[in-house]
Design an enzyme around this catalytic site. Structure first.
Site, PDB file in Angstrom:
ATOM      1  CG  ASN A  48      -1.906   1.093   1.263  1.00 46.50           C
ATOM      2  OD1 ASN A  48      -1.545   2.257   1.205  1.00 46.50           O
ATOM      3  ND2 ASN A  48      -3.178   0.742   1.366  1.00 46.50           N
ATOM      4  CG  HIS A  59      -5.948   0.033  -2.205  1.00 42.30           C
ATOM      5  ND1 HIS A  59      -7.147  -0.430  -1.727  1.00 42.30           N
ATOM      6  CD2 HIS A  59      -6.020   1.390  -2.143  1.00 42.30           C
ATOM      7  CE1 HIS A  59      -7.907   0.591  -1.392  1.00 42.30           C
ATOM      8  NE2 HIS A  59      -7.247   1.710  -1.643  1.00 42.30           N
ATOM      9  CD  GLU A  61      -5.062  -6.036  -2.012  1.00 41.18           C
ATOM     10  OE1 GLU A  61      -5.600  -6.651  -1.089  1.00 41.18           O
ATOM     11  OE2 GLU A  61      -4.846  -4.793  -1.956  1.00 41.18           O
ATOM     12  CB  SER A  84     -10.134  -9.431   3.910  1.00 40.39           C
ATOM     13  OG  SER A  84     -11.253  -9.627   3.069  1.00 40.39           O
ATOM     14  CB  CYS A  86     -10.875  -2.728  -0.009  1.00 38.10           C
ATOM     15  SG  CYS A  86     -10.018  -2.165  -1.504  1.00 38.10           S
ATOM     16  CB  CYS A  89      -8.151  -4.848  -3.852  1.00 35.02           C
ATOM     17  SG  CYS A  89      -7.108  -3.381  -3.622  1.00 35.02           S
ATOM     18  CG  ASP A 149      -6.124   2.230   3.472  1.00 37.76           C
ATOM     19  OD1 ASP A 149      -5.621   2.755   2.457  1.00 37.76           O
ATOM     20  OD2 ASP A 149      -6.209   1.002   3.643  1.00 37.76           O
TER      21      ASP A 149
END
Length: 152
Positions: A48, A59, A61, A84, A86, A89, A149
Site C-alpha cells: 500500500n 493499494h 494489490e 482481506s 477491499c 481490490c 484508507d
C-alpha cells in the site's frame, strides 16, 4: 486449477508480509501483496503506497498487479494479500479473472473475499497471527489514517 497447499500459501504470504513491513517502514499502511503465476513464478509484489505516493488508488494489490506488468491472461494466477481485499481490490481480481486469493487475515477488516468466493474465485484464508498483529497495532496507533484508507 490445482488447489494450493498450506505450505506454499504460507511461503507466498511471507512475500506479502515483507512488503507490508516495507510499507510500514516508509510511513505507510502495512498491507502487502504479491501476484503469482499459474506455474508459481512471482510476477509482481508491492505494498500500500497511498500515503507515500499521495495516490488513493495505490493499494497493495494494485501495486503488485502493476509491478507484474501486462499478462496475456490472469487465469490460474494467485493474488496473495496480508489483509482481506477491499471492494476496489476485489473488483480488480474479478475484472482480470485472477483465479485465487490467499488472504493473510480478515479479523481486522472483512473485505470482499466472500463476494469473490461467490463468483468462483478460490479463497484461502490463513488467519495468520503476524498479519493480524501488524494491522491491530497500526489501527491502534493510527486510527485516523486507517479510517481514511477504508473510506470511513
Amino acid at each position: 486449477m490445482e488447489r494450493i497447499d498450506q505450505a506454499r500459501a504460507r511461503m507466498w504470504l511471507s512475500t506479502a508480509v515483507a512488503e507490508a513491513r516495507a510499507g510500514l517502514a516508509e510511513g505507510g499502511i502495512p498491507i502487502g501483496a504479491a501476484l503469482y503465476g499459474a506455474d508459481g513464478t512471482l510476477l509482481g509484489r508491492g505494498h500500500n503506497r497511498r500515503v507515500q505516493d499521495g495516490d488513493p488508488s495505490m493499494h497493495a494489490e494494485t501495486s503488485a498487479f502493476r509491478a507484474a506488468g501486462r499478462q496475456r491472461s490472469y487465469r490460474g494466477t494467485t493474488m496473495v494479500t496480508t489483509l482481506s481485499p477491499c471492494w476496489y481490490c476485489s473488483g480488480l481480481v474479478r475484472q482480470f479473472g485472477i483465479s485465487r486469493v490467499v488472504v493473510g487475515e480478515a479479523q481486522t477488516f472483512h473485505g470482499g473475499h466472500d463476494w469473490l468466493a461467490e463468483h468462483g474465485v478460490e479463497i484461502v484464508l490463513l488467519d495468520d497471527p503476524e498479519c493480524a498483529a501488524l494491522m491491530r497495532d497500526f489501527i491502534k496507533d493510527h486510527p485516523a489514517l486507517w479510517n481514511e484508507d477504508i473510506g470511513e
